[in-house]
Scaffold this active site. Structure first.
Site, mmCIF file in Angstrom:
data_model
loop_
_atom_site.group_PDB
_atom_site.id
_atom_site.type_symbol
_atom_site.label_atom_id
_atom_site.label_comp_id
_atom_site.label_asym_id
_atom_site.label_seq_id
_atom_site.Cartn_x
_atom_site.Cartn_y
_atom_site.Cartn_z
ATOM 1 N N VAL A 164 0.810 -1.221 0.000
ATOM 2 C CA VAL A 164 0.000 0.000 0.000
ATOM 3 C C VAL A 164 0.846 1.276 0.000
ATOM 4 C CG1 VAL A 164 -1.951 -1.171 1.071
ATOM 5 C CG2 VAL A 164 -0.254 -0.058 2.524
ATOM 6 N N LYS A 165 2.117 1.145 0.367
ATOM 7 C CA LYS A 165 3.084 2.256 0.346
ATOM 8 C C LYS A 165 2.532 3.549 0.933
ATOM 9 C CE LYS A 165 5.874 0.544 -3.523
ATOM 10 N NZ LYS A 165 5.091 -0.644 -3.942
ATOM 11 N N ARG A 166 1.932 3.428 2.099
ATOM 12 C CA ARG A 166 1.400 4.612 2.764
ATOM 13 C C ARG A 166 2.522 5.417 3.406
ATOM 14 N NH1 ARG A 166 -2.553 3.888 -0.410
ATOM 15 N NH2 ARG A 166 -4.465 2.981 0.388
#
Length: 308
Positions: A104-106
């Site tokens: 998700v690479k938040r």
């Protein structure tokens, strides 16, 4: 959760993760046709097609692998219906006993970061109930905003016994524009690696930290350096196969115990039937081609580790 991931790797003898990153162009025509027949050529039809595509691949590969890594953007492009397909995929994979790494690479700060962490790894209070959102086991996180962006994730991971993979040296060609810049004479990725090791010190499993790192297979020399900087961090290694990484390039990502890394392949597996090597399977048997590609990847990595 890191101990469970390691246990699954040891059971399967396969330090690999299948990236469930479905583009609609990967989905064979017969699956698209059926989904469109039921839902029309709509976002709902596209979401149904990718869900059925994922399910068949998981059914054919789950017994060979420890984990999957769905990339949420591939689902978000289809709006709310696509996000629902992402959730169905996560739940189905977990029902098969697979560890799910939510790619998700938040990366944000304060309450926003805390909300991302609760939604993907934790729970949110709804009235008198505590409800799980997406329910992944791990999430990928961008550290560009510093500790303010990471701490809320670590807090949730401690509470829920979940894990993180923090971007350190990514596999894309332009990663060096920032990640290789020198800071006090050292590449930025080394400094980020040191922070990952520091963040992980207080969040340990039996042998490895719940705070891992993402280091691309396309940069094996940097991987060797970072392996030494982060000896207790598990490394998620993208870039195998379609991006050029091979088993022989990856041995330095692993520790002497044969653990410490898990290698991802996405389109090299889920779209294997489009490759010349697996063309004999054809679109109708696309998932059998994926299984064959998984078996070849396991053999490649296992052989490289045994030969080192």
């Amino acid at each position: 959760m890191i101990d469970r991931l390691i246990g699954r790797i040891q059971e399967t003898k396969a330090p690999i993760v299948v990236g469930l990153d479905p583009m609609l162009s990967y989905v064979p025509e017969h699956i698209q046709k059926k989904a469109f027949g039921e839902f029309g050529e709509t976002l709902a039809g596209a979401a149904e097609a990718i869900w059925q595509f994922n399910k068949e691949i998981v059914d054919k590969t789950w017994d060979l692998i420890p984990a999957v890594k769905p990339q949420i953007a591939m689902y978000e492009q289809f709006g709310v219906e696509g996000v629902a397909a992402y959730k169905k995929t996560v739940d189905y994979c977990r029902s098969k006993g697979l560890v799910v790494i939510g790619d998700v690479k938040r990366g944000d700060i304060g309450s926003t970061s805390a909300a991302y962490a609760a939604g993907h790894l934790g729970r949110v209070k709804v009235g008198s109930q505590m409800c799980s959102g997406f329910g992944e086991d791990f999430a990928t996180v961008n550290p560009y905003l510093g500790s303010d962006g990471i701490k809320p994730f670590i807090d949730v991971c401690k509470e829920e016994k979940k894990g993180l993979f923090i971007l350190v040296k990514t596999s894309n060609p332009s990663s060096g524009e920032f990640q290789d810049r020198l800071v006090d004479g050292r590449p930025l990725y080394e400094l980020v690696g040191e922070k990952v090791a520091q963040w992980g010190e207080e969040h340990m499993g039996e042998s490895y930290s719940y705070v891992g790192a993402v280091v691309g297979a396309t940069y094996p020399e940097q991987g060797e350096i970072l392996r030494k900087i982060m000896p207790k961090a598990f490394i998620l290694v993208p870039g195998y196969g379609a991006q050029g990484g091979q088993g022989k390039d990856l041995v330095h990502f692993f520790n002497e115990d044969g653990l410490g890394a898990i290698v991802n392949s996405s389109r090299g597996i889920i779209a294997a039937y489009k490759q010349e090597a697996y063309a004999k399977f054809g679109p109708e048997n696309f998932a059998d081609a994926s299984r064959a590609a998984v078996e070849a990847m396991i053999a490649d990595i296992r052989g490289a580790l045994e030969a080192r």
